[in-house]
Design an enzyme around this catalytic site. Structure first.
Site, PDB file in Angstrom:
ATOM      1  N   SER A  57    -106.456-112.131  33.612  1.00  0.00           N
ATOM      2  CA  SER A  57    -105.746-113.112  32.807  1.00  0.00           C
ATOM      3  C   SER A  57    -105.543-112.684  31.354  1.00  0.00           C
ATOM      4  O   SER A  57    -104.804-113.327  30.613  1.00  0.00           O
ATOM      5  CB  SER A  57    -106.493-114.446  32.835  1.00  0.00           C
ATOM      6  OG  SER A  57    -107.801-114.319  32.297  1.00  0.00           O
ATOM      7  N   LYS A  67    -107.956-113.241  22.579  1.00  0.00           N
ATOM      8  CA  LYS A  67    -107.409-114.007  23.699  1.00  0.00           C
ATOM      9  C   LYS A  67    -107.481-115.500  23.395  1.00  0.00           C
ATOM     10  O   LYS A  67    -108.427-115.971  22.746  1.00  0.00           O
ATOM     11  CB  LYS A  67    -108.195-113.662  24.967  1.00  0.00           C
ATOM     12  CG  LYS A  67    -107.620-114.229  26.261  1.00  0.00           C
ATOM     13  CD  LYS A  67    -108.484-113.797  27.436  1.00  0.00           C
ATOM     14  CE  LYS A  67    -107.996-114.350  28.760  1.00  0.00           C
ATOM     15  NZ  LYS A  67    -108.891-113.963  29.881  1.00  0.00           N
ATOM     16  N   GLY A 106    -113.749-113.061  33.972  1.00  0.00           N
ATOM     17  CA  GLY A 106    -114.470-113.849  34.969  1.00  0.00           C
ATOM     18  C   GLY A 106    -114.139-113.425  36.384  1.00  0.00           C
ATOM     19  O   GLY A 106    -114.835-113.790  37.328  1.00  0.00           O
ATOM     20  N   GLY A 107    -113.050-112.666  36.528  1.00  0.00           N
ATOM     21  CA  GLY A 107    -112.640-112.152  37.832  1.00  0.00           C
ATOM     22  C   GLY A 107    -111.776-110.922  37.651  1.00  0.00           C
ATOM     23  O   GLY A 107    -110.697-110.803  38.235  1.00  0.00           O
ATOM     24  N   GLY A 108    -112.258-110.005  36.804  1.00  0.00           N
ATOM     25  CA  GLY A 108    -111.494-108.790  36.517  1.00  0.00           C
ATOM     26  C   GLY A 108    -110.509-108.951  35.383  1.00  0.00           C
ATOM     27  O   GLY A 108    -109.664-108.075  35.161  1.00  0.00           O
ATOM     28  N   SER A 109    -110.600-110.031  34.617  1.00  0.00           N
ATOM     29  CA  SER A 109    -109.545-110.390  33.673  1.00  0.00           C
ATOM     30  C   SER A 109    -109.424-109.493  32.458  1.00  0.00           C
ATOM     31  O   SER A 109    -108.449-109.581  31.722  1.00  0.00           O
ATOM     32  CB  SER A 109    -109.725-111.839  33.217  1.00  0.00           C
ATOM     33  OG  SER A 109    -109.465-112.727  34.268  1.00  0.00           O
TER      34      SER A 109
END
Length: 608
Positions: free
Chosen positions: A282, A206, A303-306
């Site tokens: 993301s 990534k 960091g939030g389901g990425s």
């Protein structure tokens, strides 16, 4: 006199039997094109911005939760875990051991490799993703070489980059560098000296993780100009030591500040199962690359389901490790409290092997978080089925079924029932209070930390170089106060308590991974982006505990909805409980294997 503030009951005194689930109702406009540009102008305006952010926070109860409520608990600024019982039926890998040795040890935990099951003669077999061990077998037996596979990857990348619409999975790709890496690996095989089972395996990174000599842009247009890459991130260096070949830097939602994968800078990655739909984000490029067959695995950040959201939407495996289990040194965001680097893979087996290579806490995390010993499940142990049979699965039924279409929760429930009937697992009803407070605390935590990282560049004249939806997020994040942040950390302690109590009854918690399947990409979003917090909230509905609390979690594909879009089941584990998650996920994957479908955009790089 004013109205007295709302006061929360001390967390130890909350009566769970009195808790009532409330479905969230997020209020925010859906914006693309000119309307998004106008909204950003208002959000950034000194005259209107403060009023607009105040209204948004008030409408969504953020002000009430964080400013008008007495929260009696102490703040928890980093995840704090009680000592954990040792996991059963595992093999200890050793946190400080050489990654090559760890991968070799992990290999012994897998069932023996049988080429006849993976390369059957005669009739065409049902669709299966090639696994890492398939590539290793093909290289060792002379069926193909890393150099030949590299050419297939290069052809696939070029083909999909030139499609209409294009499928931009990578933001940086160098065919000559890939050929050079593959040639070195091919020579090692010719000389009979492959480094490990991962030698010659193609992996994408990534674009917010350093992979020298590629730049790290975070899928912006400018970040590589203000931050140079001098060496690999720690997780990348560990993979490189095992002989992994890196195909390039994968596309992503700009700076990770979104969960659809929309990116006007490099083009929006498209879902291989339906190219008119989002991959999720993301980690959009990593998921698309693995799902489309162009690589066996990828490394993303969550960091939030990425990692889990795009893995679910693209029908692959996504493992989110415990906070502190992997070393974040060399990532754009390496000092936050919610984010980890983790693998996306075509199979649980491949996720296990890659995890074995990249895991290992940094020294400071060992002191502050005191991780349990690094281990993987021994899937060939005689006790494996008995251990599976003893697993208790927590399910908060009202939350579980709060999805956009019951296809999602019913498919996930069917997978759980199949697991229980096959191995004897038990499903236990649990209650997890204050889920909306958890969502708010996460938004403020990740938002404040992101704004702190980016604000110097924002103030230094880079504001207009961010995409419009990033600017929308930063305008909101910049409105959060120190009071909001501290109150959110008090909520973090409460939510941790509720989950610790649940884990006294159960071993894992099961939910759908997302509340919707892959949403359509609006044509109007391709040039200027999109802001759709309602869709984002559906995508993030079940993933937040993994980040706010740092808990490990994994998503496994378990079927499809009526439109043929993948559905993922999420398992959330105890702190440091990756081995238990991988064991249960492996069983579910095997039970649901025949439900997996070949993506409409797929490239067979091993058997081209």
């Amino acid at each position: 006199m004013g109205k007295p503030p709302r006061a929360m009951t001390p967390v130890e005194e909350v009566d769970l039997s009195a808790v009532r689930y409330q479905s969230p109702s997020l209020q925010a406009p859906h914006l693309t094109g000119f309307s998004l540009r106008a909204f950003v102008w208002l959000m950034e305006s000194p005259l209107f911005g403060r009023l607009l952010t105040s209204v948004l926070k008030s409408q969504n109860n953020i002000t009430r939760m964080l400013q008008d409520t007495v929260i009696p608990e102490r703040p928890m600024y980093l995840p704090e875990y009680p000592p954990q019982e040792p996991e059963q039926g595992v093999l200890l890998l050793g946190d400080d051991r050489d990654p090559v040795d760890r991968v070799e040890e992990a290999l012994h935990c897998l069932p023996p490799y049988d080429p006849s099951l993976r390369w059957p003669a005669g009739d065409k077999p049902p669709f299966l993703y090639w696994k890492i061990r398939d590539f290793a077998h093909a290289y060792r037996s002379g069926i193909t070489t890393p150099s030949v596979v590299a050419e297939h990857i290069i052809a696939g990348v070029e083909e999909w980059s030139n499609k209409k619409p294009p499928m931009p999975m990578l933001v940086y790709f160098n065919a000559d560098d890939l050929r050079k890496q593959a040639e070195a690996s091919t020579k090692r095989f010719q000389q009979g000296n492959p480094i490990s089972i991962l030698d010659g395996i193609f992996i994408a990174i990534k674009d917010d993780i350093d992979c020298f000599p590629y730049p790290s842009k975070g899928a912006t247009t400018f970040f590589d100009k203000i931050r140079s890459v001098e060496k690999d991130a720690v997780c990348v260096a560990r993979l490189r030591k095992c002989g992994v070949l890196f195909i390039g830097k994968a596309n992503m939602h700009e700076l990770g500040l979104g969960v659809t994968g929309n990116n006007p800078n490099y083009g929006t990655a498209r879902n291989p199962h339906s190219i008119d739909r989002y991959t999720g984000g993301s980690s959009s490029g990593p998921a698309a690359l693995v799902s489309s067959g162009l690589c066996s695995a990828a490394i993303g950040t969550d960091g939030g389901g990425s990692v889990r959201i795009p893995s679910s939407l693209c029908g692959i495996i996504g493992l989110k490790t415990t906070y502190g289990r992997t070393d974040m040194t060399g990532a754009l965001c390496d000092c936050g409290t919610v984010e980890v680097a983790s693998p996306l893979a075509a199979s649980v087996e491949d996720a296990l092997l890659v995890y074995s290579a990249i895991a290992g806490s940094r020294p400071m995390d060992k002191l502050t978080l005191r991780p349990s010993p690094l281990c993987v499940p021994n899937l060939v142990s005689p006790d494996n089925n008995n251990i599976l049979g003893s697993v208790k699965i927590g399910k908060y039924t009202e939350w579980f079924h709060d999805v956009s279409d019951r296809d999602i929760s019913n498919t996930c429930e069917d997978a759980l029932n199949l697991l229980c009937s096959s191995f004897g697992c038990q499903i236990e009803e649990i209650i997890l209070p204050e889920l909306e407070e958890m969502r708010t605390a996460h938004v403020v935590s990740i938002g404040t930390e992101s704004f702190c990282d980016l604000n110097p560049h924002y103030r230094a004249g880079k504001r207009t170089e961010f995409t419009l939806d990033t600017r929308t997020s930063l305008a909101l994040f910049g409105s959060f106060t120190s009071t909001d942040y501290v109150a959110s950390q008090r909520i973090r302690r409460r939510i941790m308590y509720y989950h610790n109590e649940a884990f006294k009854k159960v071993d894992v918690i099961a939910t759908p991974t997302t509340g919707i399947t892959a949403p359509e990409i609006p044509q109007s979003s391709l040039k200027l982006g999109e802001s759709n917090y309602v869709v984002s909230a559906y995508l993030m509905r079940f993933v937040i505990a993994g980040n706010l609390l740092g808990l490990p979690a994994i998503t496994v594909p378990v079927g499809h909805d009526k439109q043929g879009l993948p559905i993922g089941l999420q398992l959330i584990g105890r702190p440091w409980g990756e081995a238990s998650l991988l064991r249960v996920a492996s069983a579910i994957e095997e039970l649901c294997l025949k439900k997996r479908k070949r993506p409409s955009a797929f490239h067979d790089i091993l058997n081209a």
